[in-house]
Motif scaffolding. Structure first.
Motif, PDB file in Angstrom:
ATOM      1  N   THR A  53       0.836  -1.212   0.000  1.00 15.72           N
ATOM      2  CA  THR A  53       0.000   0.000   0.000  1.00 15.72           C
ATOM      3  C   THR A  53       0.862   1.251   0.000  1.00 15.72           C
ATOM      4  OG1 THR A  53      -1.791  -1.120   1.189  1.00 15.72           O
ATOM      5  CG2 THR A  53      -1.774   1.285   1.258  1.00 15.72           C
ATOM      6  N   VAL A  54       1.901   1.229   0.833  1.00 13.30           N
ATOM      7  CA  VAL A  54       2.826   2.366   0.895  1.00 13.30           C
ATOM      8  C   VAL A  54       3.504   2.570  -0.454  1.00 13.30           C
ATOM      9  CG1 VAL A  54       4.943   3.241   1.942  1.00 13.30           C
ATOM     10  CG2 VAL A  54       3.219   2.120   3.360  1.00 13.30           C
ATOM     11  N   SER A  55       3.938   1.487  -1.060  1.00 16.30           N
ATOM     12  CA  SER A  55       4.598   1.560  -2.366  1.00 16.30           C
ATOM     13  C   SER A  55       3.661   2.130  -3.419  1.00 16.30           C
ATOM     14  CB  SER A  55       5.073   0.166  -2.788  1.00 16.30           C
ATOM     15  OG  SER A  55       5.606   0.183  -4.092  1.00 16.30           O
ATOM     16  N   GLN A  56       2.425   1.648  -3.438  1.00 10.33           N
ATOM     17  CA  GLN A  56       1.450   2.133  -4.413  1.00 10.33           C
ATOM     18  C   GLN A  56       1.122   3.607  -4.186  1.00 10.33           C
ATOM     19  OE1 GLN A  56       0.443   0.522  -7.137  1.00 10.33           O
ATOM     20  NE2 GLN A  56       1.814  -1.130  -6.478  1.00 10.33           N
ATOM     21  N   GLY A  57       1.105   3.996  -2.911  1.00 14.46           N
ATOM     22  CA  GLY A  57       0.842   5.401  -2.598  1.00 14.46           C
ATOM     23  C   GLY A  57       1.932   6.311  -3.122  1.00 14.46           C
ATOM     24  N   VAL A 256      -4.208  19.136   1.409  1.00 16.12           N
ATOM     25  CA  VAL A 256      -5.005  19.582   0.259  1.00 16.12           C
ATOM     26  C   VAL A 256      -4.535  18.906  -1.026  1.00 16.12           C
ATOM     27  CG1 VAL A 256      -5.661  21.591  -1.134  1.00 16.12           C
ATOM     28  CG2 VAL A 256      -5.516  21.794   1.352  1.00 16.12           C
ATOM     29  N   GLU A 257      -3.230  18.587  -1.084  1.00 17.49           N
ATOM     30  CA  GLU A 257      -2.668  17.957  -2.280  1.00 17.49           C
ATOM     31  C   GLU A 257      -2.920  16.442  -2.322  1.00 17.49           C
ATOM     32  OE1 GLU A 257      -1.295  19.405  -4.777  1.00 17.49           O
ATOM     33  OE2 GLU A 257      -0.820  21.420  -4.061  1.00 17.49           O
ATOM     34  N   LEU A 262      -6.004   6.888  -1.649  1.00 25.99           N
ATOM     35  CA  LEU A 262      -4.721   6.231  -1.425  1.00 25.99           C
ATOM     36  C   LEU A 262      -3.678   7.219  -0.916  1.00 25.99           C
ATOM     37  CD1 LEU A 262      -2.970   3.706  -1.607  1.00 25.99           C
ATOM     38  CD2 LEU A 262      -2.569   4.217  -4.033  1.00 25.99           C
ATOM     39  N   LEU A 263      -3.630   8.413  -1.506  1.00 24.19           N
ATOM     40  CA  LEU A 263      -2.680   9.422  -1.055  1.00 24.19           C
ATOM     41  C   LEU A 263      -2.985   9.838   0.370  1.00 24.19           C
ATOM     42  CD1 LEU A 263      -2.349  11.705  -4.226  1.00 24.19           C
ATOM     43  CD2 LEU A 263      -0.737   9.984  -3.400  1.00 24.19           C
TER      44      LEU A 263
END
Length: 269
Positions: A53-57, A256-257, A262-263
């Motif tokens: 999950t961290v990698s995909q994020g 906000v970004e 996922l982010l």
């Protein structure tokens, strides 16, 4: 109130006062530690997430950064109007730019700067595929290093893994664009103008005479034979790296970004 009661009251007040002050001090220390340990907090936040999950994020953040960089730098005057990535005259010509302009060469200098930046802008949209492919191939270990690294970690990764491919992609576009915009003509004109006016201006100045007295006149800037295509290509790539890194850092720091679930999950507090 007897003397013993008065003393007890003073001790109690003193203890309460110390407690309040200690609480305030503790809050200040915690606030300071919180501000100074963003990376540690992020590690705690992400530790409960799976590594995948961290990698995909991170990959998603970098893709957002690439999209941001390519769209902004590929827009009209994308490089020219952006002080962060605007391509200046090559270093040796920067040293004599003021002399050229004082001698009436404003247009020559401006035309050369505008044309170099236009070439970089034309190349920018073509680079997206290279970046995206590199991100897709990123290993879990690479992702972990970038996420745990500083604001330059993503840039360093791209420099190691995309630089050669980007040069092969960008340089032909730069050459073609500069041919269409007569950049070599502007460049030659700049150098010729310097030889005719600027060089004489320097040769006759006290600076040159002073330099000669120390045997240092050879360090006075002269007309350049630098490979302009390589210069513009490298600056165009540097600009892309800077914009991607800027966006990635913004996603890490600014909620906000963090525009997708996922982010938010990976980078949010």
């Amino acid at each position: 109130m007897n003397k013993k009661a008065i003393i007890s009251s003073l001790v109690l007040c003193s203890s309460l006062s110390f407690a309040f002050d200690f609480n305030a001090l503790t809050k200040d220390v915690v606030d300071t530690l919180t501000k100074d340990s963003t990376k540690k907090e992020q590690t705690v936040t992400t530790s409960s997430l799976s590594q995948d999950t961290v990698s995909q994020g991170l990959k998603e953040a970098l893709k957002v950064g690439v999209d941001y960089a390519v769209k902004n730098l590929g827009a009209e005057n994308g490089y020219l109007n952006n002080s962060l990535v605007k391509i200046p005259l090559p270093e040796n010509l920067q040293k004599v730019e003021a002399i050229i302009r004082k001698s009436g060469g404003d247009k020559i200098a401006d035309d050369l700067i505008n044309s170099m930046n236009r070439a970089a802008t034309n190349a920018a949209p073509k680079t997206a595929e290279i970046f995206m492919n590199t991100i897709e191939k990123m290993s879990l270990e690479d992702a972990k290093k970038i996420l745990a690294g500083d604001e330059h970690s993503a840039t360093n990764y791209f420099q190691e893994n995309t630089n050669d491919a980007l040069k092969k992609m960008i340089k032909p576009i730069v050459i073609k664009t500069m041919e269409q915009n007569s950049v070599s003509t502007y460049y030659n004109s700049f150098n010729s103008y310097y030889k005719e006016y600027g060089k004489a201006y320097v040769d006759n100045s006290s600076v040159m005479n002073f330099a000669k007295s120390f045997g240092a006149d050879k360090y006075i800037p002269s007309a350049s034979d630098e490979n302009l295509e390589d210069y513009v290509t490298n600056k165009a790539i540097d600009g892309l790296f800077k914009m991607i890194a800027q966006k990635e850092a913004s996603i890490r720091e600014n909620p906000v970004e963090q525009t997708t679930s996922l982010l938010k999950k990976v980078f949010g507090n």
